[in-house]
Design an enzyme around this catalytic site. Structure first.
Site, short mmCIF file in Angstrom:
data_model
loop_
_atom_site.label_atom_id
_atom_site.label_comp_id
_atom_site.label_asym_id
_atom_site.label_seq_id
_atom_site.Cartn_x
_atom_site.Cartn_y
_atom_site.Cartn_z
N SER A 12 0.86 -1.19 0.00
CA SER A 12 0.00 0.00 0.00
C SER A 12 0.89 1.24 0.00
O SER A 12 2.05 1.18 0.41
CB SER A 12 -0.93 -0.01 1.21
N GLU A 14 1.01 5.52 0.80
CA GLU A 14 0.35 6.61 1.54
C GLU A 14 0.64 7.98 0.91
O GLU A 14 1.77 8.25 0.52
CB GLU A 14 0.88 6.58 2.99
N ASP A 105 -1.71 13.91 16.47
CA ASP A 105 -0.86 14.69 17.37
C ASP A 105 -1.45 16.06 17.54
O ASP A 105 -1.96 16.65 16.59
CB ASP A 105 0.56 14.81 16.79
N PHE A 212 12.38 15.26 11.27
CA PHE A 212 11.08 14.66 11.56
C PHE A 212 11.23 13.43 12.48
O PHE A 212 10.42 13.21 13.38
CB PHE A 212 10.39 14.28 10.23
N HIS A 262 4.01 -1.07 3.56
CA HIS A 262 3.24 0.17 3.38
C HIS A 262 4.26 1.28 3.18
O HIS A 262 5.08 1.54 4.06
CB HIS A 262 2.39 0.44 4.63
P1 FAD Z 1 -2.48 5.84 20.35
O1 FAD Z 1 -2.54 4.42 19.94
O2 FAD Z 1 -3.67 6.43 21.05
O3 FAD Z 1 -1.18 6.01 21.27
C1 FAD Z 1 -0.66 7.28 21.58
C2 FAD Z 1 0.15 7.22 22.89
O4 FAD Z 1 -0.74 7.06 23.98
C3 FAD Z 1 1.13 6.04 22.97
O5 FAD Z 1 2.26 6.47 23.68
C4 FAD Z 1 0.35 5.01 23.77
O6 FAD Z 1 1.21 4.11 24.47
C5 FAD Z 1 -0.44 5.90 24.71
N1 FAD Z 1 -1.71 5.31 25.14
C6 FAD Z 1 -2.61 4.66 24.36
N2 FAD Z 1 -3.67 4.27 25.10
C7 FAD Z 1 -3.43 4.69 26.38
C8 FAD Z 1 -4.15 4.61 27.60
N3 FAD Z 1 -5.33 3.97 27.67
N4 FAD Z 1 -3.60 5.15 28.72
C9 FAD Z 1 -2.40 5.78 28.67
N5 FAD Z 1 -1.67 5.90 27.53
C10 FAD Z 1 -2.18 5.37 26.40
N6 FAD Z 1 -1.13 11.56 12.39
C11 FAD Z 1 -2.05 12.40 11.88
O7 FAD Z 1 -2.34 13.46 12.48
N7 FAD Z 1 -2.69 12.13 10.69
C12 FAD Z 1 -2.45 11.00 9.97
O8 FAD Z 1 -3.04 10.79 8.92
C13 FAD Z 1 -1.48 10.07 10.50
N8 FAD Z 1 -1.21 8.90 9.87
C14 FAD Z 1 -0.34 7.99 10.45
C15 FAD Z 1 -0.17 6.75 9.83
C16 FAD Z 1 0.68 5.81 10.39
C17 FAD Z 1 0.84 4.45 9.71
C18 FAD Z 1 1.40 6.11 11.59
C19 FAD Z 1 2.37 5.12 12.19
C20 FAD Z 1 1.22 7.34 12.20
C21 FAD Z 1 0.34 8.29 11.66
N9 FAD Z 1 0.11 9.53 12.28
C22 FAD Z 1 -0.83 10.40 11.74
C23 FAD Z 1 0.82 9.88 13.51
C24 FAD Z 1 0.05 9.49 14.78
O9 FAD Z 1 -1.15 10.22 14.86
C25 FAD Z 1 0.96 9.78 15.98
O10 FAD Z 1 2.02 8.87 16.01
C26 FAD Z 1 0.27 9.90 17.33
O11 FAD Z 1 1.22 10.46 18.25
C27 FAD Z 1 -0.19 8.59 17.92
O12 FAD Z 1 -1.24 8.07 17.25
P2 FAD Z 1 -1.76 6.57 17.59
O13 FAD Z 1 -2.96 6.36 16.78
O14 FAD Z 1 -0.65 5.60 17.51
O15 FAD Z 1 -2.16 6.81 19.15
#
Ligand code: FAD
Length: 283
Positions: A12, A14, A105, A212, A262
């Site tokens: 895939s 992105e 973020d 980055f 990906h």
């Molecule tokens: P989560 O899974 O919620 O985790 C974030 C943090 O919180 C981690 O440190 C985790 O350990 C902690 N955490 C999770 N659950 C809990 C809990 N219950 N209690 C305490 N701590 C917890 N960003 C964008 O803005 N737009 C995009 O389109 C985008 N695409 C991405 C695509 C990919 C493939 C990747 C790898 C990243 C992408 N990002 C994007 C970046 C991403 O949003 C950031 O890395 C963000 O900081 C974390 O997102 P997450 O979904 O992994 O968060």
């Protein structure tokens, strides 16, 4: 480069939604070139707080109208449940069946956290609102998320996303294949059984990548950084060494059992097409 690479993986690519008509035209030509490699889907990122909501949707719809599978990213940071529900309804009404669900973020500056605090809560919300309509991918971090308090907790939080209903995961990019394999082993031991696709970042602009990487928690190994820095402004050498390093990484991942790759394309086709050739993948 090993001569025989497993070619059964799923791939895939992105994109980010372009901001200008020139960017849109460039992206159209990019996906037209990458479509020849028969990817499973293209994905389109989503700006924090919904800042690209319309552009993400438009880009996904254009890709689909050209006959390709497309997945919008969706992040929950700064959003209310009603905001998320309305985006989901819009995607569903447009016939979209996949998505990448993320926390996102917080941009610097004031912004409300939002009603869903973690990606696991977003995945649970998507499932509650749309049942099994979407195939959901989530993010995971072989080198651990920068805000995670410990590898163990980060893994537990990844598992929460799977329990909430994620179908597959895509990793943050990395340049250390062993770290990926170790992470997958740890996931399997923790009962996480969904496919984990390595996220691959081809190296175009090295200084931008280095900056980055500091914020997103992806490590650039010393051997790669020092070599790249030694090239100074010699862009041809940076490009060639980057292609060599990323092709070798990709080959090793596929040979070691990764389910596919990906690619973070940065809206460019040239580097991926060249890596493809060096891997001798079909297309
Ligand atoms: P989560 O899974 O919620 O985790 C974030 C943090 O919180 C981690 O440190 C985790 O350990 C902690 N955490 C999770 N659950 C809990 C809990 N219950 N209690 C305490 N701590 C917890 N960003 C964008 O803005 N737009 C995009 O389109 C985008 N695409 C991405 C695509 C990919 C493939 C990747 C790898 C990243 C992408 N990002 C994007 C970046 C991403 O949003 C950031 O890395 C963000 O900081 C974390 O997102 P997450 O979904 O992994 O968060």
């Amino acid at each position: 480069m090993p001569s025989q690479i497993r070619t059964t993986g799923s791939f895939s690519f992105e994109f980010f939604p372009p901001k200008t008509p020139e960017g849109e035209a460039r992206l159209r030509s990019t996906w037209a070139q990458l479509a020849k490699l028969s990817p499973e889907f293209f994905s389109v990122t989503y700006g924090a707080g919904g800042s690209t909501r319309e552009r993400t949707l438009q880009t996904v719809l254009e890709i689909r109208a050209a006959g390709h599978e497309a997945a919008p990213h969706l992040s929950c940071v700064g959003a209310t449940r009603a905001d998320i529900a309305s985006v989901l309804d819009q995607y569903r009404a447009c016939g979209i069946r996949r998505m990448v669900a993320l926390r996102g973020d917080m941009p610097s500056g004031a912004m409300a956290i939002g009603e869903l605090r973690y990606a696991s809560e977003l995945v649970a919300f998507v499932r509650a609102h749309t049942d099994s309509h979407f195939r959901i991918a989530v993010a995971c971090y072989p080198e651990y998320h920068p805000q995670a308090r410990s590898p163990r907790e980060d893994l537990a939080h990844f598992k929460q996303k799977v329990v909430a209903g994620a179908d597959m995961a895509i990793t943050q990019y990395f340049y250390n294949a062993d770290g990926y394999f170790r992470f997958v082993d740890a996931c399997r031991s923790a009962g996480i059984d969904i496919p984990i696709f390595p996220g691959i970042m081809p190296i175009g602009n090295f200084s931008q990548l280095a900056r980055f990487s500091e914020t997103c928690g992806a490590e650039i190994p010393r051997w790669l950084r020092l070599k790249m820095e030694s090239f100074g402004d010699d862009l041809a050498s940076i490009r060639e060494f980057g292609l060599e390093a990323v092709s070798a990484l990709s080959a090793r991942l596929l040979e070691g059992g990764a389910p596919g790759l990906h690619f973070y394309s940065m809206n460019r086709a040239d580097l991926i097409t060249e890596i493809w050739k060096r891997l001798d993948l079909p297309g």
